[in-house]
Write a protein that holds these residues in place. Structure first.
Motif, PDB file in Angstrom:
ATOM      1  N   TYR A 138       0.847  -1.194   0.000  1.00  0.00           N
ATOM      2  CA  TYR A 138       0.000   0.000   0.000  1.00  0.00           C
ATOM      3  C   TYR A 138       0.886   1.248   0.000  1.00  0.00           C
ATOM      4  CZ  TYR A 138      -2.923   3.710   1.875  1.00  0.00           C
ATOM      5  OH  TYR A 138      -3.563   4.893   2.076  1.00  0.00           O
ATOM      6  N   ASN A 139       0.465   2.252  -0.786  1.00  0.00           N
ATOM      7  CA  ASN A 139       1.168   3.524  -0.850  1.00  0.00           C
ATOM      8  C   ASN A 139       0.126   4.632  -0.868  1.00  0.00           C
ATOM      9  OD1 ASN A 139       2.252   5.901  -2.503  1.00  0.00           O
ATOM     10  ND2 ASN A 139       4.113   4.785  -1.949  1.00  0.00           N
ATOM     11  N   LYS A 140       0.057   5.410   0.208  1.00  0.00           N
ATOM     12  CA  LYS A 140      -0.972   6.437   0.360  1.00  0.00           C
ATOM     13  C   LYS A 140      -0.985   7.428  -0.805  1.00  0.00           C
ATOM     14  CE  LYS A 140      -3.000   9.679   3.633  1.00  0.00           C
ATOM     15  NZ  LYS A 140      -4.341   9.312   3.263  1.00  0.00           N
ATOM     16  N   GLU A 141       0.186   7.824  -1.293  1.00  0.00           N
ATOM     17  CA  GLU A 141       0.263   8.807  -2.382  1.00  0.00           C
ATOM     18  C   GLU A 141      -0.277   8.261  -3.706  1.00  0.00           C
ATOM     19  OE1 GLU A 141       3.071   8.243  -0.259  1.00  0.00           O
ATOM     20  OE2 GLU A 141       2.235   9.883   0.928  1.00  0.00           O
ATOM     21  N   SER A 142      -0.428   6.952  -3.802  1.00  0.00           N
ATOM     22  CA  SER A 142      -0.902   6.333  -5.048  1.00  0.00           C
ATOM     23  C   SER A 142      -2.376   5.964  -5.000  1.00  0.00           C
ATOM     24  CB  SER A 142      -0.076   5.084  -5.347  1.00  0.00           C
ATOM     25  OG  SER A 142       1.274   5.433  -5.536  1.00  0.00           O
ATOM     26  N   GLU A 143      -3.079   6.358  -3.922  1.00  0.00           N
ATOM     27  CA  GLU A 143      -4.500   6.048  -3.796  1.00  0.00           C
ATOM     28  C   GLU A 143      -5.307   6.708  -4.901  1.00  0.00           C
ATOM     29  OE1 GLU A 143      -5.908   7.566  -0.073  1.00  0.00           O
ATOM     30  OE2 GLU A 143      -5.454   5.715   0.984  1.00  0.00           O
TER      31      GLU A 143
END
Length: 187
Positions: A138-143
């Protein structure tokens, strides 16, 4: 284990063979070799996630963008949900297609959601445990996400809209039109 294609390219349902007796039941929920042989997809799952939701909770439609895109193998070990997948891959012949199916602790079916697809579910039972494997962290900036009730998709979530429980974040996601006009995601 039976693996079937859906109306979205590279999206599959996986139905295990369940062995029941007086003690209960047993089934193999995942077998890498069988999955690769049936799908041609050599997926390396690196993260497992789980959530608990009450009736009417809708989570979605979510995806991860770019190099952080995730394929998922989703299942419901307790309760029942309506699971929804939307193909957002511009180069896919099934771009824009929607696939939905009930997943439950009774049918034990799983769905493989390929990278580049949005995913969501709504809880149809009093509570449901939703569990999924991801092939990328998971990567928050890629949501990313799309509005759950966009008329373009015409998704029947099987629960009246007035009874849905939706996070503030999910209630203000962009529409399919905004997405396809390139206002959001450059794939």
């Amino acid at each position: 284990m039976q693996i079937n294609k859906t109306n979205i390219i590279d999206c599959y349902t996986i139905t295990p063979r369940v062995f029941k007796d007086e003690r209960g039941y047993f089934f193999e929920s995942y077998n890498h070799d069988k999955f690769v042989k049936a799908t041609g997809k050599d997926v390396n799952f690196v993260q497992d996630n789980q959530s608990l939701s009450t009736r009417g909770v809708l989570r979605g439609l979510h995806f991860q963008k770019g190099e952080n895109a995730q394929a998922k193998l989703v299942r419901v070990p307790q309760g029942k949900v309506l699971d929804v997948v939307v193909d957002l891959r511009r180069d896919s012949s099934t771009f824009g297609n929607v696939f939905s199916m009930e997943l439950s602790d009774e049918n034990n079916v799983q769905i493989f959601v390929p990278r580049g697809c949005a995913h969501g579910f709504v809880t149809l039972s009093d509570t449901a445990i939703f569990s999924y494997k991801c092939d990328n962290y998971y990567n928050k900036e890629s949501e990313g996400g799309l509005l759950y009730n966009d008329p373009f998709f015409n998704i029947d979530w099987q629960i009246p809209e007035s009874k849905l429980i939706i996070s503030e974040k999910d209630s203000v996601l962009p529409t399919y039109k905004e997405f396809t006009e390139g206002l959001l995601l450059k794939s």
